[in-house]
Scaffold this active site. Structure first.
Site, PDB file in Angstrom:
ATOM      1  CG  HIS A  98      -2.073  -0.978   1.055  1.00 15.16           C
ATOM      2  ND1 HIS A  98      -3.078  -0.802   0.135  1.00 15.16           N
ATOM      3  CD2 HIS A  98      -2.349  -2.143   1.692  1.00 15.16           C
ATOM      4  CE1 HIS A  98      -3.935  -1.812   0.206  1.00 15.16           C
ATOM      5  NE2 HIS A  98      -3.509  -2.640   1.148  1.00 15.16           N
ATOM      6  CG  ASP A 139      -2.929   5.018  -2.780  1.00 12.28           C
ATOM      7  OD1 ASP A 139      -2.136   4.133  -3.151  1.00 12.28           O
ATOM      8  OD2 ASP A 139      -3.849   4.802  -1.986  1.00 12.28           O
TER       9      ASP A 139
END
Length: 379
Positions: free
Chosen positions: A130, A160
């Site tokens: 992540h 992200d």
């Protein structure tokens, strides 16, 4: 309509940077068709669909890609698309029968965007991760945080969205521009780890020049300098202070009633701890909004640290309509601004762009097929 009017995009539903990219493309005028899975798919139920802002502005088609008829529908959409974006692990699209080799054979002008954490190749390519993991390997996470604590996760904004979605969009638009000249599409391999590293280019350059220490909170942009940090006020609220330039720095000191024995020492790290304590004591003497009123209109580079409830109500954000209310949901407005072809929110999250189903005709489907989609609840 926005500058991408007429551009067709097929988006395979997912989480994080892919839906954000689809949102931006839709805001800019592209026709984005999101291929979603059955109603119990995790990306649908993880958040309330009607409040999931990055999923605004889509045409939504539910397909079971293991069924031959639905696979045929997906391929026909891809044949008419200018772009495809997907965010699965490397090899998943190939196993589905929708890999870039097959898709480009059917649509040679297709720009095929692939968004992953580690990229399509490399020893970590198949490993889960992540935002925090991609930041860790880029050097960015190590640089963020206080000296007396561990690294601080900066939400999931860097890997992200900054290093992931934004660079995927840059790659997509660059490849689309090139395809208009060559007539040939290509694969855009966007990795959040690569993008996070690229965003650190200026910091790596400062380190190479001897102006950046690898120790947190010892540099001028990481909270080490007194003139670039956050300070708590009398009411417990916070100010962001950032007058890097000497003439702005003097305005800050004058406004706070703080005198620097030698302003020429502003950029000397040895003076930072003492000056930080003096500023900290001074800024605790008034409430946040009192300081904001005092510095309003000045070049002291002082702003309030606003919470999510406060930000949409700030006068500057209101004047620029940085936040808008659409379908009862307060959300960030499309950006950037265009003088001739403005961007717009085309539909609320969780609901398709409101129109007839004529758009399917443009994508090559017959009236009979469209009626079948409607009957089956595919749309």
């Amino acid at each position: 309509m926005g500058p991408l009017q007429g551009i067709k995009v097929v988006e395979f539903a997912g989480l994080g940077p892919v839906p954000f990219s689809g949102m931006v493309l839709s805001d800019l005028g592209a026709e984005v068709v999101q291929i979603n899975r059955e109603a119990n798919a995790p990306e649908i139920n993880l958040f309330a669909p009607e409040k999931n802002i990055p999923n605004r502005g889509r045409r939504i088609v539910r397909l079971d890609l293991k069924a031959s008829a639905d696979m045929a529908t997906a391929l026909r959409l891809i044949e008419r698309a200018d772009m495809l974006i997907e965010g699965f692990r490397p090899g998943v699209m190939e196993r589905l029968g929708l890999g870039p080799e097959l898709c480009l054979a059917r649509n040679p002008r297709l720009v095929y965007g692939r968004m992953t954490g580690w990229g399509q190749t490399g020893p970590l390519a198949q490993t889960a991760g992540h935002d925090i993991n991609y930041l860790a390997l880029s050097g960015a996470l190590h640089a963020i945080g206080r000296a007396d604590g561990g690294p601080t996760p900066p939400l999931n904004l860097i890997a992200d969205y900054g290093g992931g979605a934004m660079l995927l969009l840059v790659g997509l638009l660059a490849a689309l521009l090139e395809a208009g000249k060559s007539g040939q599409g290509q694969v855009v391999d966007a990795a959040m780890s690569d993008g996070s590293a690229l965003l650190m280019a200026a910091i790596y350059s400062l380190k190479a020049m001897g102006y950046w220490s690898d120790r947190r909170e010892s540099n001028f942009l990481d909270g080490g300098a007194h003139f670039y940090d956050t300070y708590q006020c009398a009411d417990g609220k916070w100010l962001a202070v950032g007058p890097i330039e000497p003439h702005f720095y003097r305005i800050l000191l004058e406004g706070c009633g703080v005198t620097d024995p030698d302003p020429r020492q502003q950029w000397h790290p040895k003076s930072w701890p003492t000056m930080k304590e003096r500023l900290r004591a001074a800024l605790r003497t008034k409430n946040r909004d009192e300081w904001c009123a005092l510095f309003e209109g000045s070049d002291a580079c002082v702003t309030p640290v606003l919470g999510l409830e406060e930000a949409p109500t700030h006068p500057h954000n209101q004047a620029r309509q940085t936040f808008v209310e659409h379908a009862g949901l307060v959300q960030p407005a499309p950006a950037p601004r265009f003088s001739r072809t403005p961007a717009e929110i085309r539909s609320a999250p969780g609901s398709p762009v409101s129109s007839s189903n004529d758009w399917l005709t443009e994508w090559g489907f017959s009236d009979i097929e469209i009626a079948q989609f409607v009957s089956a609840g595919t749309l």
